[in-house]
Design a protein around this motif. Structure first.
Motif, PDB file in Angstrom:
ATOM      1  N   ALA A 370      -1.899  14.316   4.039  1.00 45.25           N
ATOM      2  CA  ALA A 370      -0.609  13.689   4.339  1.00 45.25           C
ATOM      3  C   ALA A 370      -0.276  13.774   5.822  1.00 45.25           C
ATOM      4  N   LYS A 371      -0.704  14.854   6.457  1.00 46.10           N
ATOM      5  CA  LYS A 371      -0.377  15.071   7.870  1.00 46.10           C
ATOM      6  C   LYS A 371      -1.361  14.365   8.806  1.00 46.10           C
ATOM      7  N   ASP A 372      -2.667  14.431   8.496  1.00 50.23           N
ATOM      8  CA  ASP A 372      -3.692  13.975   9.429  1.00 50.23           C
ATOM      9  C   ASP A 372      -4.116  12.529   9.246  1.00 50.23           C
ATOM     10  N   SER A 373      -3.700  11.891   8.140  1.00 54.88           N
ATOM     11  CA  SER A 373      -4.149  10.514   7.902  1.00 54.88           C
ATOM     12  C   SER A 373      -3.094   9.486   8.289  1.00 54.88           C
ATOM     13  N   THR A 374      -2.097   9.917   9.045  1.00 54.47           N
ATOM     14  CA  THR A 374      -1.016   9.018   9.443  1.00 54.47           C
ATOM     15  C   THR A 374      -1.561   7.828  10.230  1.00 54.47           C
ATOM     16  N   LEU A 375      -1.098   6.627   9.880  1.00 47.24           N
ATOM     17  CA  LEU A 375      -1.562   5.409  10.542  1.00 47.24           C
ATOM     18  C   LEU A 375      -0.588   4.974  11.629  1.00 47.24           C
ATOM     19  N   GLU A 376      -1.158   4.405  12.668  1.00 56.64           N
ATOM     20  CA  GLU A 376      -0.312   3.838  13.718  1.00 56.64           C
ATOM     21  C   GLU A 376       0.240   2.492  13.259  1.00 56.64           C
ATOM     22  N   ASP A 377       1.360   2.101  13.857  1.00 53.46           N
ATOM     23  CA  ASP A 377       1.968   0.820  13.509  1.00 53.46           C
ATOM     24  C   ASP A 377       1.264  -0.309  14.252  1.00 53.46           C
ATOM     25  N   LYS A 378       0.030  -0.556  13.822  1.00 43.83           N
ATOM     26  CA  LYS A 378      -0.764  -1.641  14.388  1.00 43.83           C
ATOM     27  C   LYS A 378      -1.088  -2.637  13.283  1.00 43.83           C
ATOM     28  N   PRO A 379      -1.175  -3.922  13.629  1.00 49.37           N
ATOM     29  CA  PRO A 379      -1.474  -4.923  12.597  1.00 49.37           C
ATOM     30  C   PRO A 379      -2.864  -4.718  12.001  1.00 49.37           C
ATOM     31  N   ILE A 380      -3.009  -5.075  10.711  1.00 45.93           N
ATOM     32  CA  ILE A 380      -4.296  -5.071  10.031  1.00 45.93           C
ATOM     33  C   ILE A 380      -4.599  -6.529   9.712  1.00 45.93           C
ATOM     34  N   PRO A 381      -5.472  -7.172  10.502  1.00 48.70           N
ATOM     35  CA  PRO A 381      -5.735  -8.609  10.330  1.00 48.70           C
ATOM     36  C   PRO A 381      -6.099  -8.966   8.892  1.00 48.70           C
ATOM     37  N   GLY A 382      -5.447 -10.004   8.385  1.00 46.13           N
ATOM     38  CA  GLY A 382      -5.691 -10.450   7.026  1.00 46.13           C
ATOM     39  C   GLY A 382      -4.827  -9.761   5.999  1.00 46.13           C
ATOM     40  N   PHE A 383      -4.084  -8.732   6.443  1.00 47.14           N
ATOM     41  CA  PHE A 383      -3.245  -7.994   5.502  1.00 47.14           C
ATOM     42  C   PHE A 383      -1.845  -7.784   6.073  1.00 47.14           C
ATOM     43  N   LEU A 384      -1.688  -6.853   6.967  1.00 47.55           N
ATOM     44  CA  LEU A 384      -0.378  -6.573   7.563  1.00 47.55           C
ATOM     45  C   LEU A 384      -0.363  -7.100   8.993  1.00 47.55           C
ATOM     46  N   GLU A 385       0.187  -8.281   9.163  1.00 48.95           N
ATOM     47  CA  GLU A 385       0.234  -8.908  10.476  1.00 48.95           C
ATOM     48  C   GLU A 385       1.455  -8.410  11.260  1.00 48.95           C
ATOM     49  N   ASP A 386       1.558  -8.835  12.496  1.00 49.96           N
ATOM     50  CA  ASP A 386       2.654  -8.405  13.374  1.00 49.96           C
ATOM     51  C   ASP A 386       4.019  -8.657  12.744  1.00 49.96           C
ATOM     52  N   SER A 387       4.160  -9.811  12.079  1.00 46.78           N
ATOM     53  CA  SER A 387       5.458 -10.182  11.519  1.00 46.78           C
ATOM     54  C   SER A 387       5.919  -9.200  10.441  1.00 46.78           C
ATOM     55  N   ILE A 388       4.973  -8.507   9.798  1.00 42.29           N
ATOM     56  CA  ILE A 388       5.320  -7.566   8.735  1.00 42.29           C
ATOM     57  C   ILE A 388       5.574  -6.171   9.277  1.00 42.29           C
ATOM     58  N   ILE A 389       4.679  -5.685  10.164  1.00 42.72           N
ATOM     59  CA  ILE A 389       4.784  -4.283  10.581  1.00 42.72           C
ATOM     60  C   ILE A 389       6.011  -4.022  11.455  1.00 42.72           C
ATOM     61  N   SER A 390       6.670  -5.081  11.881  1.00 46.50           N
ATOM     62  CA  SER A 390       7.929  -4.869  12.589  1.00 46.50           C
ATOM     63  C   SER A 390       8.997  -4.306  11.648  1.00 46.50           C
ATOM     64  N   GLY A 391       8.785  -4.512  10.316  1.00 54.53           N
ATOM     65  CA  GLY A 391       9.763  -4.026   9.348  1.00 54.53           C
ATOM     66  C   GLY A 391       9.177  -3.142   8.274  1.00 54.53           C
ATOM     67  N   VAL A 392       7.836  -3.154   8.142  1.00 56.19           N
ATOM     68  CA  VAL A 392       7.157  -2.343   7.127  1.00 56.19           C
ATOM     69  C   VAL A 392       5.984  -1.637   7.793  1.00 56.19           C
TER      70      VAL A 392
END
Length: 593
Positions: A370-392
């Protein structure tokens, strides 16, 4: 043997292993040693990227199952005999024996043989599901057949849940719905989506991440990962191990070596072919597996029952291939179980205290994840694009608790009656909903109905052939506003208290070959006004695509507030079309974070 004595458990395993070896020798005849053995022991088909991490963790899980069994058995003995086995008090052994002798004079139900449970849950596409074969000929069923007596010999019930689904991708829908599909008690979760996930590596990563959030702390096992992106997958496993997870993968080289020593039918006369053991007869022809002459393709599937079943495709493995893979899985489990018992035998412990010690160790590993696998708020192409990670945040999607309300089958959510809140349960008797033909003739009285397509069901058969169906929540233009509530009362009880963030993912039924029928309304229809949705009376203004699913958005962003009971009521309306085409929508899953 006495299940409370660890030394007796070792003896029980040895006896059960000998019976399995005898059974396999009958099935494979003189080829048993060549195919199943290596260096005097069963083949090791499963590897870990970091054996010194995943090996001990997996054996720890098995030890916990043994200790759970002993704790429950001791409690059961105390209730039956009046013996408090935690203390040196209670009735004497002679009085207990006397009561036992008296009890034998009465007619009693069969004694319980198992006192804990181990669940292997298979996720994958059609080949993993066993399509073309009988359901009990999948590799999961083959494994279960070999493993069950071994685990039962040490008081553990073993369940192999083959919940793979034809044509399914591993993410986002399946990954986000793991607890609903596999159940909250899964001890192993597998990935076998090689044919359907290519070339999207993010799906494999999301599937693994969600396995890491599963409340039962399952081991993750990759099946058939050789080929595309193999080295990258192993690298991901190594990282996950450092972060506290348990991961393994099936070695393609071991499967190749087993197939290499199998007898080739080419060049044999009929008498020689008939003399080959059934599990290898017509398995290999002209150095090809389950294809080519003389007769390997024609004899690939078992036609003794329900030969008219669907999905006998050239690319689906037959039951003989599934037997090889299933037994490699069995060997992996049995050898680890035996080692775990051997390690316990070297210690002196109280089962209650030792169990708590191992649980604390496991929790520490998952706290690290839970502590070490934290993800940065970067887009994942084909899944979480910029428009989404601004809010999710990607961190929420990968690691936060979620409740998945899914109509997909198979799933524990449906088999246990949690979704429908009925007592219709089990793989044969769960509530199946209504056919689309019947749904279109009728009208909803409020709730979104669970609907199935009749042409997806197999012809009637006295045994299971296929259990995976992409059923869906359905609404059409005649229904008016329909709704579903997440979590329902049964889901709330099953998944316990949670602190929802209000992000909602909706997954529409994936159309065959990406071509949806006229009248099938989904994401674009929301913008056109043909489809309307609300969450607790707040309008959904956009469905932002995220892989094959979408994330709901309101005027203020991607978060919706629960009602005062912690629930989300989702209303759906399908508007009639001006053209006269019948309009409807099919939603397979809704996931609330």
């Amino acid at each position: 043997g006495d299940l409370l004595k660890v030394e007796d458990l070792s003896s029980n395993i040895q006896t059960a292993k000998a019976k399995l070896a005898t059974d396999l020798q009958k099935k494979y005849g003189s080829y048993y040693d060549k195919i199943m053995m290596e260096d005097g022991k069963w083949r090791e088909g499963f590897k870990a990227a970091t054996p010194e991490l995943s090996g001990p963790r997996f054996r720890r899980k098995l030890k916990m199952k043994i200790l759970e069994m002993q704790v429950l058995l001791r409690e059961n003995n105390r209730n039956v005999d009046g013996c408090d086995c935690n203390k040196e008090s209670g009735p004497s052994a002679s009085s207990s024996n006397r009561r036992l002798a008296e009890a034998k004079q009465a007619v009693l139900p069969a004694l319980t043989k198992t006192f804990s449970k181990f669940v292997w849950a298979t996720g994958g596409h059609s080949a993993s599901a066993g399509h073309g074969n009988l359901y009990n000929e999948s590799y999961t069923a083959m494994m279960e057949h070999s493993v069950q007596p071994i685990f039962e010999s040490v008081g553990i019930a073993f369940q192999g849940r083959n919940y793979a689904m034809g044509g399914m991708r591993s993410a986002p829908e399946f990954a986000l719905c793991q607890e609903s599909i596999f159940g909250t008690d899964a001890d192993v979760i597998t990935w076998d989506f090689g044919m359907t996930d290519v070339p999207n590596s993010w799906k494999h990563f999301l599937y693994l991440s969600r396995a890491g959030t599963h409340r039962n702390r399952p081991a993750f096992v990759g099946i058939n990962i050789h080929g595309f992106d193999f080295e990258q997958k192993v690298k991901v496993y190594k990282t996950a191990e450092k972060q506290g997870l348990t991961t393994f993968y099936l070695s393609g080289k071991v499967i190749d070596s087993m197939e290499e020593v199998a007898p080739d039918m080419f060049g044999m006369n009929q008498g020689e072919i008939d003399a080959i053991p059934e599990y290898l007869r017509y398995f290999k022809c002209k150095n090809e597996i389950e294809k080519s002459d003389p007769g390997c393709q024609e004899n690939k599937y078992n036609d003794a029952l329900c030969s008219n079943r669907k999905h006998k495709a050239p690319w689906h493995p037959g039951w003989k291939s599934n037997s090889l893979v299933g037994n490699l899985m069995a060997f992996f489990l049995i050898e680890n179980l035996e080692t775990a018992v051997g390690e316990l035998a070297k210690e002196t412990f109280d089962p209650v205290d030792k169990l708590q010690e191992l649980k604390d160790e496991e929790q520490k590993d998952y706290d690290t994840f839970a502590k070490d696998s934290t993800l940065e708020d970067k887009p994942i192409p084909g899944f979480l694009e910029d428009s989404i990670i601004s809010g999710v945040s990607p961190e929420v999607i990968h690691h936060s608790p979620a409740i998945c309300h899914t109509a997909l089958a198979p799933s524990q959510l449906r088999y246990e009656g949690i979704l429908t809140e009925t007592n219709l349960t089990g793989i044969w008797d769960y509530e199946q909903g209504v056919s689309k033909v019947a749904a279109d003739k009728g009208k909803s009285d409020g709730p979104m109905r669970i609907v199935f397509d009749e042409d997806q069901r197999n012809p009637p058969c006295p045994v299971l052939t296929k259990v995976d169906y992409k059923d869906y929540f359905y609404a059409n233009e005649k229904d008016g506003w329909t709704s579903m509530t997440i979590p329902n009362d049964s889901e709330k009880e099953e998944y316990g208290p949670w602190d929802p963030k209000g992000h909602i993912v909706v997954c529409f039924l994936i159309c065959d070959w990406g071509k949806c029928a006229d009248g099938d309304v989904r994401e674009p229809a929301l913008k056109d006004g043909k489809l309307k949705m609300k969450v607790n009376d707040v309008s959904v203004v956009e469905l932002t695509e995220a892989g094959e699913c979408s994330i709901m958005k309101n005027e203020d962003g991607y978060s919706f507030k629960p009602d005062n009971t912690g629930k989300f009521k989702i209303d759906v309306l399908v508007e009639p079309a001006e053209s006269g085409t019948k309009q409807y929508t099919k939603i397979t899953s809704v996931v609330v974070f």
